[in-house]
Design an enzyme around this catalytic site. Structure first.
Site, PDB file in Angstrom:
ATOM      1  N   ASP A  21       0.825  -1.211   0.000  1.00  0.00           N
ATOM      2  CA  ASP A  21       0.000   0.000   0.000  1.00  0.00           C
ATOM      3  C   ASP A  21       0.861   1.264   0.000  1.00  0.00           C
ATOM      4  OD1 ASP A  21      -2.289   1.496   0.033  1.00  0.00           O
ATOM      5  OD2 ASP A  21      -2.748   1.154   2.149  1.00  0.00           O
ATOM      6  N   HIS A  38       2.997   3.243  -8.886  1.00  0.00           N
ATOM      7  CA  HIS A  38       2.802   1.817  -9.173  1.00  0.00           C
ATOM      8  C   HIS A  38       4.037   1.233  -9.868  1.00  0.00           C
ATOM      9  CE1 HIS A  38      -1.209   2.163  -7.737  1.00  0.00           C
ATOM     10  NE2 HIS A  38      -1.701   2.815  -8.782  1.00  0.00           N
ATOM     11  N   LEU A 132      11.274 -20.328  -4.114  1.00  0.00           N
ATOM     12  CA  LEU A 132      10.203 -19.517  -3.537  1.00  0.00           C
ATOM     13  C   LEU A 132       8.907 -19.656  -4.348  1.00  0.00           C
ATOM     14  CD1 LEU A 132       9.576 -16.915  -1.616  1.00  0.00           C
ATOM     15  CD2 LEU A 132       9.998 -15.627  -3.700  1.00  0.00           C
TER      16      LEU A 132
HETATM   17  C1  FPP Z   1      -1.870   0.244  -3.311  1.00  0.00           C
HETATM   18  O1  FPP Z   1      -1.408   1.564  -3.440  1.00  0.00           O
HETATM   19  C2  FPP Z   1      -1.377  -0.585  -4.376  1.00  0.00           C
HETATM   20  C3  FPP Z   1      -2.151  -1.112  -5.376  1.00  0.00           C
HETATM   21  C4  FPP Z   1      -3.599  -0.895  -5.491  1.00  0.00           C
HETATM   22  C5  FPP Z   1      -1.600  -1.930  -6.418  1.00  0.00           C
HETATM   23  C6  FPP Z   1      -0.335  -2.676  -6.070  1.00  0.00           C
HETATM   24  C7  FPP Z   1       0.384  -2.803  -7.318  1.00  0.00           C
HETATM   25  C8  FPP Z   1       1.728  -2.761  -7.466  1.00  0.00           C
HETATM   26  C9  FPP Z   1       2.715  -2.720  -6.383  1.00  0.00           C
HETATM   27  C10 FPP Z   1       2.286  -2.752  -8.806  1.00  0.00           C
HETATM   28  C11 FPP Z   1       1.733  -3.791  -9.673  1.00  0.00           C
HETATM   29  C12 FPP Z   1       2.332  -5.125  -9.452  1.00  0.00           C
HETATM   30  C13 FPP Z   1       1.988  -6.131 -10.259  1.00  0.00           C
HETATM   31  C14 FPP Z   1       2.619  -7.456 -10.178  1.00  0.00           C
HETATM   32  C15 FPP Z   1       0.912  -5.882 -11.210  1.00  0.00           C
HETATM   33  P1  FPP Z   1      -2.495   2.714  -3.590  1.00  0.00           P
HETATM   34  O2  FPP Z   1      -2.600   3.037  -5.030  1.00  0.00           O
HETATM   35  O3  FPP Z   1      -3.772   2.305  -2.934  1.00  0.00           O
HETATM   36  O4  FPP Z   1      -1.794   3.842  -2.793  1.00  0.00           O
HETATM   37  P2  FPP Z   1      -2.502   5.015  -1.956  1.00  0.00           P
HETATM   38  O5  FPP Z   1      -3.310   4.343  -0.871  1.00  0.00           O
HETATM   39  O6  FPP Z   1      -1.337   5.773  -1.426  1.00  0.00           O
HETATM   40  O7  FPP Z   1      -3.339   5.795  -2.924  1.00  0.00           O
END
Ligand code: FPP
Length: 247
Positions: A21, A38, A132
């Protein structure tokens, strides 16, 4: 205990699950578009997979797209789908070479068919690897997973291969998306938020939860080791008594 590059973890968690997150907030703090957070999140993921392998963790589950993430603007959903596509296309060969076995949990039917094919290809290519295991939770929600399990059980009862009285906790576990993967020992959530957000609700019954303030794009081996040390200080009793006081 002196700090070394590979810490002599006495109780290395077998399975670590991560709620990655804070990508959006990482980007906002730098005046960058959310997608940049991201993208940097994918780099953090690569670092974390490498570190987890070296530390001796056997299973790592990552929450990469939740069933609820469809409610984000279409542009961001498209970017997240694109990142998954690119992650598999660019990283699969390397993951395979390093012995990683990839698994996917979540609902596949709503996904773009090309993404569905890539996920199957990744699982097929790596299925005999014994390093893994990387479990990618994609279009995943735990309530949805438990609902799917209930449907599978209901089908068995309807067919007559199981009676209602025969349904046990094991029956439910066996009907989840990846029944052969052990429950997570440790769940880490980055960015300071302290909730599970519909992630592994059944499997987390006895998991230790560690919340770290780091935004996911900044997560690295040192942050993983800190979370593991915190886990090692916890006493897991599974509803029983502490080992020393239980007489
Ligand atoms: C949360 O941050 C993260 C996500 C919704 C997506 C997680 C995705 C990745 C780490 C990259 C993609 C990886 C793959 C393998 C596809 P947020 O956007 O909710 O952050 P915020 O709460 O600060 O807005």
């Amino acid at each position: 205990m002196p700090h070394s590059a590979v810490p002599p973890f006495e109780r290395t968690p077998r399975h670590v699950a991560i709620i990655m997150d804070g990508n959006g907030r990482w980007a906002a703090a730098r005046g960058l578009p959310r997608v940049e957070g991201h993208r940097r999140g994918v780099e953090a993921l690569r670092r974390t997979i490498r570190a987890a392998s070296e530390i001796g963790i056997k299973f790592i589950t990552i929450f990469s797209f939740s069933a609820e993430n469809w409610s984000r603007p279409a542009k961001e959903v498209g970017e997240l789908m694109g990142l998954l596509r690119r992650f598999i296309r660019n990283d699969l060969a390397e993951l395979h070479r390093s012995g990683v076995r990839m698994r996917v949990i979540g609902e596949r039917v709503q996904l773009d068919p090309e993404i569905g094919r890539l996920l199957v290809e990744a699982e097929e290519l790596t299925k005999s690897n014994d390093g893994l295991t990387l479990v990618v939770a994609f279009n995943y929600g735990a309530r949805q997973e438990i609902t799917r399990a209930a449907q599978r059980i209901a089908e068995k009862v309807a067919k007559g291969s199981l009676t209602a009285a025969e349904i046990t906790m094991e029956t439910v576990s066996e009907c989840l998306d990846a029944p052969d993967i052990p429950d997570p020992d440790l769940i880490i959530r980055t960015s300071g938020e302290q909730r599970l957000s519909n992630f592994l609700l059944w499997q987390s019954a006895y998991s230790e939860l560690v919340f770290v303030p780091t935004y996911w794009p900044d997560f690295d081996r040192a942050a993983l080791e800190t979370a593991i040390r915190e886990y090692q200080q916890r006493e897991r009793r599974f509803g029983g008594l502490a080992a020393k006081t239980g007489s």
